[in-house]
Scaffold this motif. Structure first.
Motif, PDB file in Angstrom:
ATOM      1  N   ASP A 167       0.908  -1.219   0.098  1.00 21.39           N
ATOM      2  CA  ASP A 167       0.086  -0.109  -0.131  1.00 21.39           C
ATOM      3  C   ASP A 167       0.893   1.272  -0.145  1.00 21.39           C
ATOM      4  O   ASP A 167       1.458   1.578   0.858  1.00 21.39           O
ATOM      5  N   ARG A 218      -0.139   4.634  -0.713  1.00 24.80           N
ATOM      6  CA  ARG A 218      -1.027   5.592  -0.361  1.00 24.80           C
ATOM      7  C   ARG A 218      -0.433   6.721   0.463  1.00 24.80           C
ATOM      8  O   ARG A 218       0.163   6.350   1.757  1.00 24.80           O
ATOM      9  N   LYS A 253       6.738   6.586  -3.898  1.00 31.36           N
ATOM     10  CA  LYS A 253       6.561   5.157  -4.261  1.00 31.36           C
ATOM     11  C   LYS A 253       8.040   4.730  -5.113  1.00 31.36           C
ATOM     12  O   LYS A 253       7.773   4.951  -6.320  1.00 31.36           O
TER      13      LYS A 253
END
Length: 365
Positions: free
Chosen positions: A26, A28, A32
């Motif tokens: 994940d 979020r 990234k």
């Protein structure tokens, strides 16, 4: 548990129930840097033009002639060797699964150096094939003696050589690859050169194939547009001798590449100069990152020919958690294989993303 669910579970293979699904982190709210994606989007003008093109796609129809146009465009883009053909997949992951399916004969095995891309083993196991992993040397080179011995002993239907490798990011010695190819030819085995990270590498095996076509009748080259800059499009392609591709294409599902995917890929190839510019920027940032990482006490970066860098740190679990707490997501690969003990895999991002990584890493060790 609901007894009907429990009864239905008995119909699912026990080996499948014992496996782990491919894990996606994940991301979020985080920078990234865990999945080797191209960090750059298209300029606004090209985004608008792509949107117009996708909006005009006839979604009420199955994919049609544009698929063949895409294959022709890819053939021109790569400089398809004489006598070769090209097959499309829904990402290279599907191609890996289709290869396992096509080669699933009694006693067949799939072989690859390890650590390597996890889907080689997963596809073999899901198809009920044996997987043979041959460990790399401590410096992540091919252990040629062990690899050739395993080839002669196991006589695998498919041998995978990722070029560059994931997660180690290095290219193999050319002489060793040639000897693997020759050894596999002695018993009729396929060799798949996986060039997923080719946009960032200093060389491609396709050049060797063009120079020595007779030696490559049993060799397939696999690529993807994911690292090119289209990870969300899911489009891979396989190159091989026409008779081989004719047979492999029989296991490909009809309409496996959507009209939207095909149109987006065609658009990208029409603007290949933009993606080439992005790849140049990523390679430059990779060089900067390698130099900066080497200057951080306790961090050992390994040479890279991809858009990722493998680093060894004193405590990978601590460093991973520390980076995440500071808003940077990387991949902790330290438990994937004993050779990767203490290792993290870092995607090369934008200059700002890489600056954030370099600022957070020393505080996370």
């Amino acid at each position: 548990m609901n007894p009907r669910v429990q009864a239905a579970l008995a119909r699912i293979r026990q080996d499948v129930q014992g496996m782990h699904a491919y894990a996606i982190q994940d991301a979020r709210g985080l920078i990234k840097l865990d999945a080797m994606e191209n960090p750059y989007g298209l300029p606004p003008a090209l985004q608008q033009e792509l949107g117009r093109r996708l909006g005009a796609v006839a979604l009420n129809r199955y994919p049609g002639p544009r698929i063949e146009e895409l294959k022709a465009a890819l053939a021109r883009f790569v400089g398809l060797p004489d006598g070769a053909a090209l097959m499309l997949g829904n990402g290279s992951d599907e191609l890996i699964s289709l290869l396992a399916m096509a080669c699933d004969v009694p006693g067949a095995a799939i072989l690859a150096p390890v650590p390597g891309f996890v889907m080689y083993e997963m596809s073999a196991r899901l198809q009920g094939l044996r997987f043979v992993g041959v460990p790399l040397s401590p410096d992540f080179a091919l252990d040629e003696l062990a690899l050739l011995a395993a080839l002669r002993r196991e006589r695998p239907a498919i041998t995978y050589l990722a070029y560059p490798n994931n997660p180690t990011a290095n290219l193999w010695d050319e002489g060793a690859v040639r000897r693997v190819i020759e050894t596999a030819a002695s018993f009729g085995g396929l060799v798949v050169i996986d060039e997923a990270y080719q946009p960032f590498a200093s060389r491609t095996w396709l050049d060797v194939w063009r120079a020595e076509p007779e030696a490559h009748g049993h060799v397939l080259i696999m690529r993807t547009l994911s690292k090119f800059g289209l990870a969300g499009v899911r489009l891979g392609y396989l190159i091989g001798a026409q008779p081989l591709m004719h047979e492999l294409d029989k296991v490909r599902p009809p309409y496996n590449v959507s009209s939207l995917n095909a149109e987006a890929a065609l658009f990208a190839l029409e603007h290949a100069d933009e993606y080439a510019r992005q790849a140049t920027a990523i390679r430059a940032e990779r060089a900067r990152l390698l130099q900066a990482l080497a200057a951080i006490p306790g961090v050992q970066p390994f040479p890279s020919e991809a858009n990722m860098i493998l680093v060894r740190v004193p405590d990978a679990t601590k460093a991973f958690a520390g980076l995440r707490a500071r808003g940077v997501l990387v991949k902790n690969v330290s438990t994937m294989h004993p050779l990767l003990a203490g290792c993290l895999r870092l995607t090369v991002g934008t200059p700002a993303e890489n600056d954030a990584l370099l600022a957070a890493l020393p505080c996370s060790l």
